[in-house]
Structures are given as structure tokens and as C-alpha cells.
Design a protein around this motif. Structure first.
Motif, PDB file in Angstrom:
ATOM      1  N   UNK A 150      -3.471   6.815  73.606  1.00  0.00           N
ATOM      2  CA  UNK A 150      -3.380   7.722  72.453  1.00  0.00           C
ATOM      3  C   UNK A 150      -1.967   7.711  71.860  1.00  0.00           C
ATOM      4  N   UNK A 151      -1.888   7.628  70.539  1.00  0.00           N
ATOM      5  CA  UNK A 151      -0.641   7.922  69.829  1.00  0.00           C
ATOM      6  C   UNK A 151      -0.993   8.619  68.527  1.00  0.00           C
ATOM      7  N   UNK A 152      -0.010   9.312  67.958  1.00  0.00           N
ATOM      8  CA  UNK A 152      -0.259  10.066  66.724  1.00  0.00           C
ATOM      9  C   UNK A 152       0.653   9.516  65.630  1.00  0.00           C
ATOM     10  N   UNK A 153       0.079   9.376  64.451  1.00  0.00           N
ATOM     11  CA  UNK A 153       0.815   8.776  63.336  1.00  0.00           C
ATOM     12  C   UNK A 153       0.585   9.627  62.094  1.00  0.00           C
ATOM     13  N   UNK A 154       1.645  10.029  61.435  1.00  0.00           N
ATOM     14  CA  UNK A 154       1.477  10.837  60.226  1.00  0.00           C
ATOM     15  C   UNK A 154       2.829  11.209  59.636  1.00  0.00           C
ATOM     16  N   UNK A 155       2.754  11.814  58.496  1.00  0.00           N
ATOM     17  CA  UNK A 155       3.997  12.146  57.782  1.00  0.00           C
ATOM     18  C   UNK A 155       4.642  13.409  58.352  1.00  0.00           C
TER      19      UNK A 155
ATOM     20  N   UNK B 107      -2.821  17.224  75.402  1.00  0.00           N
ATOM     21  CA  UNK B 107      -3.607  16.804  76.569  1.00  0.00           C
ATOM     22  C   UNK B 107      -4.077  15.348  76.425  1.00  0.00           C
ATOM     23  N   UNK B 108      -4.499  14.994  75.218  1.00  0.00           N
ATOM     24  CA  UNK B 108      -4.948  13.611  74.996  1.00  0.00           C
ATOM     25  C   UNK B 108      -3.800  12.630  75.253  1.00  0.00           C
ATOM     26  N   UNK B 109      -2.610  12.980  74.775  1.00  0.00           N
ATOM     27  CA  UNK B 109      -1.440  12.118  74.993  1.00  0.00           C
ATOM     28  C   UNK B 109      -1.118  12.003  76.481  1.00  0.00           C
ATOM     29  N   UNK B 110      -1.282  13.116  77.186  1.00  0.00           N
ATOM     30  CA  UNK B 110      -0.940  13.170  78.599  1.00  0.00           C
ATOM     31  C   UNK B 110      -1.935  12.381  79.445  1.00  0.00           C
ATOM     32  N   UNK B 111      -3.212  12.520  79.105  1.00  0.00           N
ATOM     33  CA  UNK B 111      -4.249  11.946  79.963  1.00  0.00           C
ATOM     34  C   UNK B 111      -4.612  10.511  79.614  1.00  0.00           C
ATOM     35  N   UNK B 112      -4.301  10.093  78.397  1.00  0.00           N
ATOM     36  CA  UNK B 112      -4.745   8.762  77.963  1.00  0.00           C
ATOM     37  C   UNK B 112      -3.580   7.990  77.345  1.00  0.00           C
ATOM     38  N   UNK B 113      -3.076   6.988  78.055  1.00  0.00           N
ATOM     39  CA  UNK B 113      -1.923   6.235  77.528  1.00  0.00           C
ATOM     40  C   UNK B 113      -2.223   5.474  76.238  1.00  0.00           C
TER      41      UNK B 113
ATOM     42  N   UNK C 231      -6.011   4.382  70.913  1.00  0.00           N
ATOM     43  CA  UNK C 231      -6.786   5.536  70.433  1.00  0.00           C
ATOM     44  C   UNK C 231      -5.913   6.345  69.474  1.00  0.00           C
ATOM     45  N   UNK C 232      -5.708   5.836  68.275  1.00  0.00           N
ATOM     46  CA  UNK C 232      -4.788   6.521  67.359  1.00  0.00           C
ATOM     47  C   UNK C 232      -5.374   7.796  66.750  1.00  0.00           C
ATOM     48  N   UNK C 233      -4.503   8.774  66.567  1.00  0.00           N
ATOM     49  CA  UNK C 233      -4.829   9.962  65.785  1.00  0.00           C
ATOM     50  C   UNK C 233      -3.931   9.912  64.546  1.00  0.00           C
ATOM     51  N   UNK C 234      -4.541   9.959  63.375  1.00  0.00           N
ATOM     52  CA  UNK C 234      -3.768   9.987  62.130  1.00  0.00           C
ATOM     53  C   UNK C 234      -3.790  11.405  61.586  1.00  0.00           C
TER      54      UNK C 234
ATOM     55  N   UNK D 103       2.941  -3.719  70.819  1.00  0.00           N
ATOM     56  CA  UNK D 103       4.248  -3.150  71.145  1.00  0.00           C
ATOM     57  C   UNK D 103       4.095  -2.024  72.174  1.00  0.00           C
ATOM     58  N   UNK D 104       3.085  -1.193  71.985  1.00  0.00           N
ATOM     59  CA  UNK D 104       2.838  -0.118  72.963  1.00  0.00           C
ATOM     60  C   UNK D 104       2.590  -0.711  74.346  1.00  0.00           C
ATOM     61  N   UNK D 105       1.891  -1.830  74.369  1.00  0.00           N
ATOM     62  CA  UNK D 105       1.570  -2.440  75.665  1.00  0.00           C
ATOM     63  C   UNK D 105       2.730  -3.245  76.240  1.00  0.00           C
ATOM     64  N   UNK D 106       3.800  -3.364  75.459  1.00  0.00           N
ATOM     65  CA  UNK D 106       4.964  -4.101  75.940  1.00  0.00           C
ATOM     66  C   UNK D 106       4.839  -5.607  75.815  1.00  0.00           C
ATOM     67  N   UNK D 107       3.840  -6.070  75.032  1.00  0.00           N
ATOM     68  CA  UNK D 107       3.698  -7.526  74.832  1.00  0.00           C
ATOM     69  C   UNK D 107       4.808  -8.025  73.925  1.00  0.00           C
ATOM     70  N   UNK D 108       5.439  -9.085  74.332  1.00  0.00           N
ATOM     71  CA  UNK D 108       6.515  -9.644  73.495  1.00  0.00           C
ATOM     72  C   UNK D 108       6.159 -11.070  73.074  1.00  0.00           C
TER      73      UNK D 108
END
Lengths: 348, 325
Positions: free
Chosen positions: B24-29, B16-22, B75-78, A153-158
């Protein structure tokens, strides 16, 4: 054993197994599915023989009786999809692109196999190719498939889907629940097939769960539910075909529940003496491979002669592949890279 | 000039990680609009729409999702809300993330952030230090930054590593530690996996990590009044562990005290003592010592908590005993 019962409650729509899927089921698909079931069955018979002759160490876990359900998921997946099979999914694995060769290599511990002797039997896969390698902890693969779908989904694959299988016992785990709920929250194109084979190892359903119908869980999660007749290939192909198509269309997670009976023990070490004779002789205990052949022959999609020649060809393929793998090198502990890290050297 | 806290350094590293590396995402409560229980993701959901996602209360599935996404190249961050709750995601961390590369050859580059350690009044379930449990499993990198600068650069290193990283960030340090500026790049001062001689000395070595580095430094300061010169080694990462720097320090001082906020049984301090005893026995002038938390759950009341964990004063006492051995 659960009683078939409608699960049409708020948030869940149980799809009928007839009528809705005319566009999905074709003779070609059914023939491919049957051929793959045959491959799985004969390959597993060879695995059992190798186990009995002491060539396979560790367990051998067979899907006899569950090939129709398993293959029906595998044949509806395509390149780019995510698949996390479980213990009784030899047929689905072969349909997804796994091979007789790599199955034998993994069971026999060949260093040339995808798991290189580091893991064995049903714990095999090629995660980088969308084929996740199960861990033994039931329910754990539901959320990893979710994660791969989130990445897409992040990559936009459908149009890609993710699928995993589990038994009725696995639905008791927290992981299953967390994964289903998460998939529903994220509206992911996930298909989960529950093979309700009435016994989790030796534990009967009345000691496993108290709901009258596992499909009722679909409503609880707010996902679409589907029921399939687990030993009827044509029904499984139709129902799972529709579930996969619905996920592909963007309708969110799909839960498929199928009643059936495993026609072997939990593993080859288990004689399944806890399964009553009456149940084995009931419609639930009918062999899906035999039923599939009858059904295809009746539809004139397959002839008895063709089925017999397929049987012979697959048997030959399995025998030749096994002979080849038996001559392959075992992993060498002196050559093994004893390092669990991807980016660090040994001794960390 | 406004100073940067340890917590803000972690937020800035993630930004910075979010900005420089597409990838990266963060997941948490509660990390989205709310910005996290400790505000480690404050404003990040707004700045990076769709990449800072609220998770259901499902630690097992949160880690599972990260693993699946990492397999597909993300590159997930939990964020665990508290390190203590990572036990609910334990199976995915140790059985799936830690084994994936060895089993299949596919790396599992995930970061699991663990707001760790005790603060007054937090009690048994919001105070734990989990580093030893995760360090036990081959395949997991375990980071335990003790400074604002390390919190920043090691978070960036964690995201860049191909391996799963357990990032133990200390809650007591969140607001207590401040720095005037952050390093530009990770590895400028020390490469990943290298321990730091935080305070050079000659009479005894204290090996510590995370919040205990500061207790050790205060104890070392206290002992200057007795005429002792104590060396303090900050492990920075507990796995990999920089045995070379520890042994070199013990070679200089001849005496070793290892301090950990976690329980002693099978812990990081025990590991350090074991390594020095087996690889550097001849360097020792006295039996190696360790100081850990008391062997009970972490108590709630500040009076109990303050005695449960090692402090500057208990570290100083242990050092005095060690110096007399």
C-alpha cells in the motif's frame, strides 16, 4: 515539418547521435534489429492483405516507415523492463517479445490470443509481464509506465527502465504533459520516444503545435533530450541505446524525438492523399527498411544473400502462422464470461 | 473516552492498511507533510516514510500512476482533493482502470478516494457527488459509506479488493459523525456489497446512501409523530448494488422512496427505482418515488445549497406524499 534545431537549454542536454554510443551498437544488435524490422514489415503486409480480403474487422494500423525507430527501442529493452508501445510499434513489440502468432491472433480475433477477442489490433499486451496494452486515448500510457516504475522502486529493483512511444500529435494531449512532468518530478527511469511523422492522422504539424522543435519540450520538463534520424536504423539504435542506458544509469527521464514519415495511411482505410508528393520524395520519405539493409551491407554486417534468405524465411513463417490462426476458433458469446470485475461475479 | 470522527476513521483505516500491507502507498496532492486538504493523511507521511507521496496537480497522471503500480502488484490509494477534480482523471479511471481486467486478465486493485458531496459555501466545484457516473462503468466498485464504522471497514475492504474502487467519502460527514470505537475487522457486521437495514419499519422504505442516510433517518423520526413507521435502507455500496435487500424491504412496506444527493438524471436513485419497477413491480402499493438534488449546479450560498439538496424536511414531505398515494 519541424526544423532540426538545437534544444540545448537549461535543464536539457541534447545528446549527439554520433560518438557517444560506440559501446552500445554492435553488428549482432543491428542484425537482430533488421531481422525484426523485416518481420514487422512482412507481417503488416499480411495484415493489410487480410484486411482487404475482409478477414480482419475493425482497423488495421501499420507502422511502415517507422520500423527503424520502433525496433530501436524494443531491442534495447530487456526482461523486467516496462514497455507501452503505441499504434506504429509492431517492430518494437516483436523485439520486446511479442510474437507474429499473437499479433495475428489479436487482429483476427482468435479466442486463443492474449486479448481473447475482447480487444483487437494494436490494443494488445500482457501487462503482468511488463507489456502494457495501450488504450486509444493518446498520452495515457506515459503515466501508467511511471506507475510500474514506481512499483519497482518500492520493491528496490534497480537497473530496470520503462519506455513508451507516442506521435507528435500525442504530445498535444494533457496526459502526455502530466505524465512527462510526473516522471521528471519522480526522476523515473522512463524513456519516451516521439515519432514525429509530420501528420497526426491528416493534421499537419503547423496545425498541431507552434514550437519550432519538439525537442525543446525536454527542457521544459527538465529531462534529457535526444534527437534521432527516424529512418536511419544505425542512428536510431545509437541514440535510443544511449537514452535507455542513461535511464538505466539513473539519470532520470529521457525524451527522444525523431523525424520521419509514415509510408502508409493512418490506417488501411486511409490513402494518405494529404501527404504531398514532394515530401514523400524527400529524404524524410526514404524507406527505413531499405536504408537499413544498405547500411548493414555496407558495414559488412549483413550480405544481400542473407537478407534475401531472411525475407523468404519470415514470409514463410508469416504465411504459415496466418493459415493456422485463420483456422482457430472465434470467441463464443455463449461461453463468454460477461463480467468486468476481477473479484465479483456476474450481474454486478 | 475520545470519540472518532468519520474523517479520523478514514485516516486510521489508511494507517492500518499501510501498516499491515507493504504494497500500500498513498498518492495525492498536499497529502505528505501537510497531511491533506482535510487532514485524512495527517502524520502518515512521517509514520511511513516514502509511502505517502505528494503528487503534482495532475489527476490524470495520478490515476495513471496508480494503475501502473497496481499492474506491478502494488495497492495504491489515490486521494483526489475533491471528488469534483476526479473529472480530470476520468479517462484513466473509466478507460484504463475499469477495462484492464476484462481486456487483459490483469486486475487493477486501486482505490480512488473522492471527498464528495456538499457542505455550506462550497459551491459548484467543491460539492459534487460523482458516484452515478463511475457506477455506470462496468469494472468499477463504488463505495458510499454513511457511518464512521463503514468508513473504516469499507476503506480496508477497498484496499483488499482486486478491482478498482471509487471510494466516495462524504465531506459533510467528516466532522459531524462520531463513533466511540471502530470494528476490529471488515465484514464483521455485514459482508462487502450488502446493504444495511439501518432502521426497520413497516409503512414505507427509504433507500439512501452516504449523507442522505442521516437525512432519511431524521425524516423517519419526524414521521413517527404522524404515526408512521419508516424503514431506512443504507446501500453502503452503490456498485455492486444489493437489489435483494431493497426488494425484501419493499416486500415488507409496499412503498419506495429513493433519496440521493446527486442529480436525478440517470443516477443511482433512478437505477434503484428501475430495478424495483422491473423486478418487484408486484410488491409495490404505490408508484416508486425518488428525491434528488435540484437540476442546477450546486449553488454557493448556504440558503440556496440547503434547498438544492434533499434534507430531512424535504424527505419527510416526499414520504408524506408517498404514504398518501
Amino acid at each position: 515539418m519541424t526544423k532540426p534545431k538545437s534544444a540545448k537549454t537549461k535543464g536539457s542536454q541534447e545528446k549527439s547521435s554520433t560518438g557517444a554510443t560506440a559501446g552500445v551498437l554492435t553488428a549482432e544488435l543491428a542484425r537482430r534489429a533488421y531481422r525484426t524490422m523485416l518481420e514487422a514489415r512482412l507481417l503488416e503486409e499480411k495484415l493489410a492483405a487480410l484486411y482487404r480480403s475482409g478477414k480482419i474487422v475493425g482497423g488495421v494500423f501499420l507502422g511502415r516507415g517507422q520500423e527503424a525507430l520502433s525496433v530501436s527501442l524494443g531491442v534495447h529493452l530487456r526482461r523486467g523492463d516496462i514497455y507501452a508501445p503505441l499504434i506504429r510499434d509492431q517492430a518494437g513489440r516483436l523485439a520486446f517479445g511479442d510474437t507474429i502468432l499473437d499479433t495475428l491472433r489479436t487482429y483476427l480475433g482468435s479466442s486463443l490470443g492474449s486479448m481473447r477477442g475482447r480487444d483487437g489490433n494494436i490494443h494488445r499486451g500482457r501487462p503482468s509481464e511488463g507489456y502494457h496494452a495501450m488504450i486509444s486515448h493518446l498520452g495515457a500510457m506515459v503515466s501508467t509506465v511511471c506507475g510500474s516504475l514506481v512499483a519497482k522502486r518500492f520493491r528496490g529493483e534497480k537497473g530496470t527502465v520503462g519506455a513508451t512511444c507516442i506521435g507528435e500529435g500525442g504530445t498535444s494531449t494533457g496526459s502526455f504533459h502530466e505524465g512527462m512532468n510526473m516522471a521528471a518530478v519522480e526522476k523515473l527511469p522512463l524513456v519516451v520516444v516521439v515519432a514525429n511523422n509530420q501528420y497526426s492522422y491528416s493534421t499537419p504539424n503547423d496545425r498541431q503545435f507552434a514550437c519550432s522543435d519538439l525537442l525543446a519540450k525536454a527542457a521544459g520538463y527538465g529531462v534529457q533530450g535526444h534527437r534521432a534520424v527516424g529512418n536511419d536504423l544505425v542512428d536510431c539504435l545509437s541514440v535510443i541505446g544511449e537514452a535507455v542506458a542513461a535511464a538505466r544509469r539513473g539519470e532520470g527521464p529521457q525524451l527522444v524525438v525523431a523525424d520521419l514519415l509514415r509510408l502508409v495511411g493512418h490506417g488501411e482505410h486511409d490513402d494518405a492523399s494529404y501527404i504531398p508528393e514532394a515530401l514523400k520524395k524527400s529524404p524524410l520519405g526514404r524507406d527505413c527498411l531499405e536504408l537499413a539493409k544498405q547500411s548493414l551491407v555496407e558495414r559488412e554486417w549483413l550480405s544481400e544473400e542473407e537478407a534475401a534468405s531472411w525475407h523468404k524465411a519470415v514470409e514463410k513463417d508469416v504465411e504459415e502462422t496466418a493459415s493456422k490462426v485463420l483456422r482457430e476458433p472465434a470467441p463464443d458469446p455463449t461461453e463468454e464470461d460477461w463480467n468486468a470485475f476481477a473479484s465479483l461475479g456476474r450481474n454486478h | 473516552m475520545s470519540s472518532i470522527t468519520y474523517l479520523e476513521a478514514i485516516r486510521l483505516a489508511q494507517q492500518r492498511a499501510l501498516k499491515e500491507d507493504p504494497r500500500v502507498f498513498i498518492y495525492g496532492q498536499d497529502i505528505g507533510v501537510f497531511g491533506g486538504a482535510f487532514k485524512a493523511t495527517k502524520n502518515l507521511a512521517k509514520e511511513f516514510p516514502g509511502r505517502v507521496l505528494d503528487a503534482p496537480i495532475s489527476e490524470d497522471a495520478m490515476v495513471g500512476l496508480a494503475i501502473g503500480a497496481a499492474i506491478e502488484g502494488m495497492r495504491p490509494i489515490v486521494e483526489m482533493q475533491f471528488a469534483d477534480f476526479s473529472t480530470c482523471g476520468f479517462n484513466q479511471i473509466v478507460n484504463q482502470a475499469a477495462t484492464l481486467h476484462y481486456r487483459t486478465g490483469t486486475p487493477c486493485p486501486i482505490v480512488v478516494r473522492l471527498p464528495s458531496g456538499g457542505t455550506p459555501g462550497s459551491g459548484p466545484f467543491h460539492s459534487q457527488s460523482m458516484e452515478a457516473i463511475y457506477a455506470h462503468y462496468p469494472g468499477l466498485v463504488v463505495m458510499t459509506p454513511a457511518t464512521v464504522e463503514d468508513a473504516y471497514t469499507m476503506m480496508l475492504e477497498a484496499v483488499a479488493l482486486e478491482d478498482p474502487v471509487i471510494f466516495c467519502e462524504h465531506k459533510f460527514l467528516y466532522y459531524h459523525l462520531k463513533a466511540e470505537k471502530l470494528p476490529k475487522f471488515p465484514g464483521e457486521e455485514l459482508p462487502f456489497g450488502k446493504a444495511r437495514i439501518t432502521r426497520p419499519g413497516r409503512d414505507a422504505t427509504v433507500v439512501a446512501y452516504s449523507a442522505m442516510v442521516h437525512e432519511a433517518l431524521a425524516a423517519a423520526e419526524e414521521l413517527t409523530q404522524d404515526g408512521y413507521d419508516i424503514e431506512v435502507v443504507d446501500l453502503r455500496t452503490v456498485r455492486p448494488i444489493d437489489t435483494d435487500t431493497i426488494l425484501a424491504s419493499v416486500a415488507r412496506t409496499g412503498r419506495l422512496l429513493v433519496v440521493g444527493e446527486a442529480w436525478p438524471w440517470g443516477g443511482v436513485a433512478a437505477e434503484v427505482v428501475a430495478r424495483v419497477a422491473t423486478e418487484g413491480f408486484g410488491l409495490l402499493d404505490a408508484p416508486p418515488q425518488r428525491l434528488n438534488a435540484k437540476e442546477t449546479p450546486v449553488p454557493y450560498h448556504p440558503a440556496l445549497w440547503g434547498t438544492h439538496r434533499p434534507t430531512a424536511s424535504s424527505v419527510a414531505n416526499s414520504l408524506r406524499q408517498l404514504l398518501e398515494l
